[in-house]
Design an enzyme around this catalytic site. Structure first.
Site, mmCIF file in Angstrom:
data_model
loop_
_atom_site.group_PDB
_atom_site.id
_atom_site.type_symbol
_atom_site.label_atom_id
_atom_site.label_comp_id
_atom_site.label_asym_id
_atom_site.label_seq_id
_atom_site.Cartn_x
_atom_site.Cartn_y
_atom_site.Cartn_z
ATOM 1 N N SER A 10 -32.451 38.103 -31.717
ATOM 2 C CA SER A 10 -33.515 39.083 -31.484
ATOM 3 C C SER A 10 -34.906 38.462 -31.319
ATOM 4 O O SER A 10 -35.859 39.177 -31.038
ATOM 5 C CB SER A 10 -33.548 40.090 -32.631
ATOM 6 O OG SER A 10 -33.802 39.416 -33.848
ATOM 7 N N CYS A 11 -35.025 37.169 -31.465
ATOM 8 C CA CYS A 11 -36.324 36.488 -31.396
ATOM 9 C C CYS A 11 -36.854 36.480 -29.963
ATOM 10 O O CYS A 11 -36.144 36.130 -29.023
ATOM 11 C CB CYS A 11 -36.158 35.066 -31.915
ATOM 12 S SG CYS A 11 -37.573 34.007 -31.679
#
Length: 123
Positions: A10-11
């Protein structure tokens, strides 16, 4: 070419790295250390090659949430810092890109996303 990109799905920085590798036509495996963890040997290898200051992300919330004694231990001892990274994978700077370029018979180890470094390594 066997390339592994390590990080957290999700970064936002990881998304930039995925897009860049796709744009360059680089096939890779993704290792999500939030889900899969990371072994001490891998972190030790990265630190030996790149240095603890490059691999340990002190700007993130995980580092800021550590108590002072943990921070002092990590600052005083690379081994303590590596143990903290294995336990708190969010403190590993993202992405780590590692592997072998078959066409160039050369090792690649990148830490963090820098478009110019990706271009140089994979073009």
């Amino acid at each position: 070419m066997t390339i592994t990109i390590y990080g957290i799905k999700s970064c936002s920085t990881m998304k930039k790295a995925f897009n860049k590798l796709d744009e360059l036509g680089v096939s890779y495996e993704f290792h999500d250390y939030k889900k899969q963890g990371i072994n001490k040997e891998a972190v030790q290898r990265w630190v030996n090659e790149l240095g603890i200051d490059k691999v340990l992300n002190k700007r993130g919330t995980t580092w800021r949430k550590l108590d002072d004694s943990q921070k002092q231990a990590a600052d005083a001892s690379v081994d303590a810092a590596i143990d903290l990274l294995v336990e708190n994978t969010s403190m590993i700077k993202r992405p780590i890109v590692e592997g072998q370029l078959a066409d160039k018979n050369q090792e690649v180890l990148l830490c963090g996303f820098n478009e110019a470094e990706f271009d140089k390594a994979f073009s």
